[in-house]
Design an enzyme around this catalytic site. Structure first.
Site, PDB file in Angstrom:
ATOM      1  N   GLY A 268      15.321 -31.995 -12.243  1.00 32.01           N
ATOM      2  CA  GLY A 268      16.540 -32.660 -12.709  1.00 32.01           C
ATOM      3  C   GLY A 268      16.455 -34.168 -12.620  1.00 32.01           C
ATOM      4  N   GLU A 271      15.081 -39.176  -6.488  1.00 32.88           N
ATOM      5  CA  GLU A 271      15.819 -40.205  -5.745  1.00 32.88           C
ATOM      6  C   GLU A 271      14.981 -41.387  -5.261  1.00 32.88           C
ATOM      7  OE1 GLU A 271      15.195 -36.991  -4.614  1.00 32.88           O
ATOM      8  OE2 GLU A 271      14.730 -37.000  -2.478  1.00 32.88           O
ATOM      9  N   ASN A 272      13.891 -41.745  -5.926  1.00 40.62           N
ATOM     10  CA  ASN A 272      13.049 -42.881  -5.512  1.00 40.62           C
ATOM     11  C   ASN A 272      13.914 -44.076  -5.096  1.00 40.62           C
ATOM     12  OD1 ASN A 272      10.849 -41.365  -6.810  1.00 40.62           O
ATOM     13  ND2 ASN A 272      11.878 -42.001  -8.683  1.00 40.62           N
ATOM     14  N   HIS A 304      24.194 -36.639  -6.622  1.00 44.42           N
ATOM     15  CA  HIS A 304      23.164 -36.067  -5.748  1.00 44.42           C
ATOM     16  C   HIS A 304      22.058 -37.097  -5.453  1.00 44.42           C
ATOM     17  CE1 HIS A 304      20.639 -32.712  -4.185  1.00 44.42           C
ATOM     18  NE2 HIS A 304      19.655 -33.468  -4.637  1.00 44.42           N
ATOM     19  N   GLU A 305      21.517 -37.676  -6.505  1.00 45.58           N
ATOM     20  CA  GLU A 305      20.407 -38.618  -6.303  1.00 45.58           C
ATOM     21  C   GLU A 305      20.893 -39.865  -5.560  1.00 45.58           C
ATOM     22  OE1 GLU A 305      17.709 -37.187  -6.820  1.00 45.58           O
ATOM     23  OE2 GLU A 305      18.514 -35.626  -8.139  1.00 45.58           O
ATOM     24  N   HIS A 308      21.216 -39.216  -1.870  1.00 47.68           N
ATOM     25  CA  HIS A 308      19.931 -39.155  -1.181  1.00 47.68           C
ATOM     26  C   HIS A 308      19.580 -40.504  -0.540  1.00 47.68           C
ATOM     27  CE1 HIS A 308      18.060 -35.271  -1.538  1.00 47.68           C
ATOM     28  NE2 HIS A 308      17.966 -35.261  -2.851  1.00 47.68           N
TER      29      HIS A 308
HETATM   30  N1  TRP Z   1      14.119 -34.517  -4.777  1.00 45.64           N
HETATM   31  C1  TRP Z   1      14.501 -34.125  -6.099  1.00 45.64           C
HETATM   32  C2  TRP Z   1      15.965 -33.773  -6.026  1.00 45.64           C
HETATM   33  O1  TRP Z   1      16.369 -32.839  -5.441  1.00 45.64           O
HETATM   34  C3  TRP Z   1      13.733 -32.940  -6.592  1.00 45.64           C
HETATM   35  C4  TRP Z   1      12.568 -33.241  -7.473  1.00 45.64           C
HETATM   36  C5  TRP Z   1      12.542 -34.038  -8.528  1.00 45.64           C
HETATM   37  C6  TRP Z   1      11.281 -32.648  -7.418  1.00 45.64           C
HETATM   38  N2  TRP Z   1      11.326 -33.992  -9.133  1.00 45.64           N
HETATM   39  C7  TRP Z   1      10.538 -33.158  -8.476  1.00 45.64           C
HETATM   40  C8  TRP Z   1      10.681 -31.748  -6.594  1.00 45.64           C
HETATM   41  C9  TRP Z   1       9.233 -32.760  -8.735  1.00 45.64           C
HETATM   42  C10 TRP Z   1       9.370 -31.356  -6.841  1.00 45.64           C
HETATM   43  C11 TRP Z   1       8.660 -31.863  -7.882  1.00 45.64           C
HETATM   44  O2  TRP Z   1      16.790 -34.486  -6.451  1.00 45.64           O
HETATM   45 ZN    ZN Z   2      17.770 -33.531  -3.988  1.00 44.75          ZN
END
Ligand code: TRP
Ligand code: ZN
Length: 882
Positions: A268, A271-272, A304-305, A308
């Site tokens: 989806g 969250e960098n 959500h992001e 994070h």
């Molecule tokens: N941390 C991300 C989220 O939950 C999840 C995610 C995004 C992810 N891209 C990914 C996990 C690629 C594994 C691989 O918002």
């Molecule tokens: Zn997440």
């Protein structure tokens, strides 16, 4: 011959890293096929590591182009380099600097992990283990470093250069057509939060003033021409930022917050730090191309992001077993945000629907795992409904058990104590133990035991003694590979409904167990709670608001359920009572169909659905939810074994037609009455009205009335928004109405250039019941519009078929399974994450009837026999067949 299963990684084997990396300087010279990366790492031994201990860095498909230690070339004898690792045999005892040169090919990166290109834009995805595809590194979440990134690219092709944190510098590279930018992120972070983006993108700017007065520049970057589609995402972002301040006292911590939307993305969004990267389906929206559900999803994913930033980034995970530490908590936070932005009960119902349809079957099948797994072969396969959705339920139970104030105090302590750390579930729970002064040892079992507990309920009313006894027991059904389970702590929100429909005031303390306010806390395998001074037989409304992720085995009589459906003061349980009544009837009808016996829907159920339809006190969105019958997959799950999808499909159709015949007038009124008043607005109220009128039309279309087809066609051609147009298109195709072919063509002409709208076109066709569908899908796969490398397209056509078209996926001739097995093998070569996700659609194969399960097994064995299956797909197929 088959590929080897990767070695298992175990939680119990966790060791702190032998070396630290304090700072990272990356120099990235972008080129489509030959990007050069120079990473300069300042490295030091951690306490307890003996001098000269080998340093092992992770890599993945890397080519080493140079290696220096403190500025000097390292002799070949001092290290071993392979595509997946570098080992430096005896590094200096004192802190040192390592300079690593690698060269990578973004254009050839079809896995979409590491650095890749999407429609020409360079972007990265580093969670969970993508950074090691860019440079060699200690690619684990407990290695936190401060990153400085210099990005260089041709100015004409990549006018926009983005990195984490704040921009320090930018300018031309003298004497060339290139330019550069330097980004610095002052917050130490693990490599999975690293990101960079470069391309020719449009910028949609805005700003946000934080509660302490900090002025934050907000930007959303999209393809040129899509600027006007970002308004809702930007609005959602600003509301998220305000909400986190208001509700959790969390403020943003950088001068900029950038979001980039790309069209090729495995999940989806990501969250960098300071540079969130999104699947564009969770950013772009206008009424012409996005449904109300899309708007709600965008709001939730943006939140959500953003959330994070505190739960994930400021406080991150010690290791990947702790994934739920950030994901469960952040899903809980985004659910609460959406509940505050919209209708709380409607949001709760939607979330529970998702949990029951995705997480419950996962927990009941071969891929079951605890919220915090103890073992994995491939971490990408653990971004699951269990970690995310059940993980959020566990946090919600914590709040229910401790109460809002103590919960908030525990979370405050967590933020204060662990800010800047990579930590664990134990450390998280310790904060709540301290805030509450209680022991959460038994509660912690929710993180460690897989399987959905079944709570069995029996009640007894004694009119002479005026007592009402509730006997409760709990049990987790057997889970493959899990030894016998222990009783969990289960908060059961409840009410005793008196004959007048109101909750009885409990004045005398109940006996036999812990009851706190309106919550019974079930702590033992068996317990009996007795309520005294109850002057007439009540109806027990249990698991209100779905206070725990359990299955309830509560043999209520149909009259009691009807009473609850009409009277329960808890909107969730009113909805649940309607659903339970419908489910019981659907299961009964399916089993009669199975035996070729005559089947007629229950009058009680028809009456209850009729009262929902005519209830003027219920809001539209809630009504629409109550009128949405359990899906075919939900019914299959309830039946649990020897499943015949055709019998289920027929049962659902019978009930739908009976509702249509019995309540035609009122349905027609609703179908016509609500939509199309004034200009489109995506708010919850307007969306609820559209949901109800489209739900009414869905039933009415099954009435056989001569005007039904005309109504649907009118909606399809005249709708001024995608929600209504797609609802009509779905009816046209799924009911095989007269002008379905024309509708498919018209929709295509209208939306051909918009890939998100075309994903819906693929999805509606893939989920159509009817024998022609698998062949239709094969022909759609030959269209130039179908791109096997684009995850959204694959999900729209194949994943939606495998999960949303049970009669065709599980066809008795096996061709549905074959189609998916073949596709998995093909996609696996391009993008293992997308392939393995598609493969999970086989997870309930053992519950099918013997003929179908044998065919599913054949398809799975075909996948399994492939010699060079990815680690991702190998792991799923092995566990599914186990
Ligand atoms: N941390 C991300 C989220 O939950 C999840 C995610 C995004 C992810 N891209 C990914 C996990 C690629 C594994 C691989 O918002
Ligand atoms: Zn997440």
């Amino acid at each position: 011959m088959r590929s080897e299963t990767a070695p298992a990684i175990r939680l119990e084997d966790y060791q702190p890293p032998a070396y630290r990396i304090d700072t990272v300087h990356l120099d990235v010279l972008l080129d489509p096929a030959a990007t050069k990366i120079t990473a300069t790492l300042s490295i030091a031994r951690t306490q307890g590591t003996e001098a000269g201990a080998p340093l092992v860095l992770d890599g993945d498909e890397l080519t080493l182009a140079g290696l220096k230690l403190n500025g000097e070339d390292l002799p070949g004898s001092a290290y071993v380099a392979a595509p997946d690792r570098i080992e430096i045999q005896s590094p200096p005892a004192a802190p040192f600097e390592l300079t690593i040169e690698t060269e990578i090919n973004p254009d050839a990166n079809t896995k979409l992990m590491g650095l890749f290109r999407s429609s020409g834009t360079y972007c990265t995805q580093c969670e969970a283990e993508g950074f090691r595809r860019i440079t060699y590194f200690l690619d684990r979440p407990d290695v936190l470093a401060v990153y400085t990134t210099r990005i260089e690219a041709p100015k004409a092709e990549c006018p926009v250069l983005l990195g984490n944190g704040n921009r320090l510098e930018e300018g031309p590279v003298e004497g060339t057509d290139r330019h550069y930018a330097i980004w610095h992120d002052p917050h130490p972070k693990p490599a999975y939060l690293f990101a960079l983006v470069a391309g020719d993108l449009a910028e949609v700017p805005d700003r946000f003033i934080t509660s302490s007065g900090k002025d934050v520049a907000l930007n959303i970057y999209v393809e040129h021409g899509k600027e006007s589609l970002c308004a809702w995402a930007m609005d959602s972002l600003k509301r998220s930022m305000r909400w986190d301040e208001d509700v959790f006292d969390r403020e943003y911590d950088l001068d900029v917050f950038n979001i980039v939307a790309v069209s090729d993305f495995n999940m989806g969004a990501m969250e960098n730090k300071g540079l969130n990267i999104f699947n564009d389906k969770y950013v772009l929206a206008d009424p012409e191309t996005a449904t109300d559900q899309d708007y709600a999803n965008i709001e939730a994913v943006i939140a959500h992001e953003y959330f994070h930033n505190w739960t994930g980034n400021r406080i991150t995970c010690r290791d990947w077993f702790q994934l739920c530490l950030k994901e469960g908590l952040t899903v809980f936070r985004d659910q609460e945000f959406s509940a505050d932005m919209r209708s709380r009960p409607v949001k709760r119902i939607a979330d529970v629907r998702l949990l029951k349809s995705h997480q419950f079957p996962e927990d009941a099948g071969p891929l079951a795992h605890p919220v915090r797994p103890r073992l994995y072969h491939e971490i990408n396969n653990f971004y699951t409904a269990t970690v995310y959705e059940k993980g959020a339920e566990v946090v919600r139970m914590l709040k229910t058990l401790l109460g809002s104030e103590t919960f908030r105090a525990g979370l405050d302590l967590y933020f204060q104590r662990h800010d800047g750390e990579a930590t664990t579930i134990e450390a998280f729970l310790a904060c709540f133990e301290e805030a509450a002064g209680t022991d959460l040892g038994q509660f912690a079992l929710w993180y460690d035991q897989a399987g959905t507990p079944v709570v069995t309920v029996k009640t007894r009313y004694d009119s002479r003694r005026q007592t009402f006894s509730v006997s409760l027991s709990q049990e987790i059904p057997p889970v493959p590979g899990q030894k016998s389970s222990k009783p969990a702590v289960i908060p059961l929100r409840y009410g005793l409904i008196g004959p007048n429909g109101e909750d009885i005031d409990i004045t005398t303390a109940p006996e036999g167990g812990r009851v706190e306010g309106d919550v019974i806390v079930l702590e033992k395998a068996k317990q009996e709670i007795t309520f005294r001074d109850i002057s007439s037989a009540p109806v027990l409304s249990l698991l209100r608001d779905f206070s725990a992720p359990v299955r309830l085995d509560h043999e209520l009589q149909s009259e009691d359920l009807q009473f609850q459906a009409a009277q329960d003061s808890d909107p969730f349980n009113r909805w649940q009572a309607v659903q339970t009544l419908a489910m019981q009837d659907l299961v009964r009808l399916a089993s009669l169909n199975r035996e070729d016996k005559p089947a007629v829907p229950s009058q009680d159920v028809l009456r209850v659905l009729g009262s929902v339809l005519s209830d003027t006190s219920l809001d539209a969105a809630l009504k629409a939810q109550a009128l949405t019958l359990p899906s075919e997959a939900d019914i299959a799950q309830e039946i649990g074994k020897d499943v015949d999808p055709d019998a289920i499909h027929a049962a659902r159709k019978m009930l739908r037609q009976a509702v249509a015949r019995q309540h035609g007038d009122i349905l027609l009124g609703l179908a016509r009455g609500l939509s199309g008043e004034g200009a489109y607005s995506p708010d919850a109220d307007a969306a609820g009205k559209r949901a109800l009128s489209n739900r009414a039309l869905y039933y009415y279309a099954a009435s056989g009335s001569p005007d039904a087809a005309g109504l649907v066609w009118d909606l399809f051609t005249k709708a001024d928004n995608m929600t209504d147009r797609l609802a009509a298109l779905t009816l046209l195709l799924h009911d095989h109405m007269p002008r379905e072919t024309e509708a498919i063509a018209l929709y295509k002409t209208r939306h051909e250039t918009n890939s998100l709208a075309m994903d819906k076109w693929f999805m509606v066709q893939a989920t159509a019941p009817g024998d022609e569908t698998p062949a239709k899908i094969r022909s759609l796969m030959k269209l130039p519009l179908y791109e096997a490398g684009n995850p959204n397209r694959v999900r729209a056509l194949l994943q939606s078929f495998a999960t949303g078209n049970p009669t065709q996926f599980a066809r008795a001739d096996g061709t549905g399974f074959e189609l998916i097995a073949e596709s998995v093998l093909e996609i696996d070569k391009l993008n293992p994450q997308v392939a393995s996700r598609l493969l999970t659609s086989f997870r309930s194969w053992r519950a099918l009837d013997p003929q179908r399960s044998a065919l599913a097994e054949t398809a799975l064995l075909r996948v399994s026999s492939c010699e060079d299956l990815s680690r991702d797909s190998r792991d799923i197929v092995d566990r599914t067949l186990q």
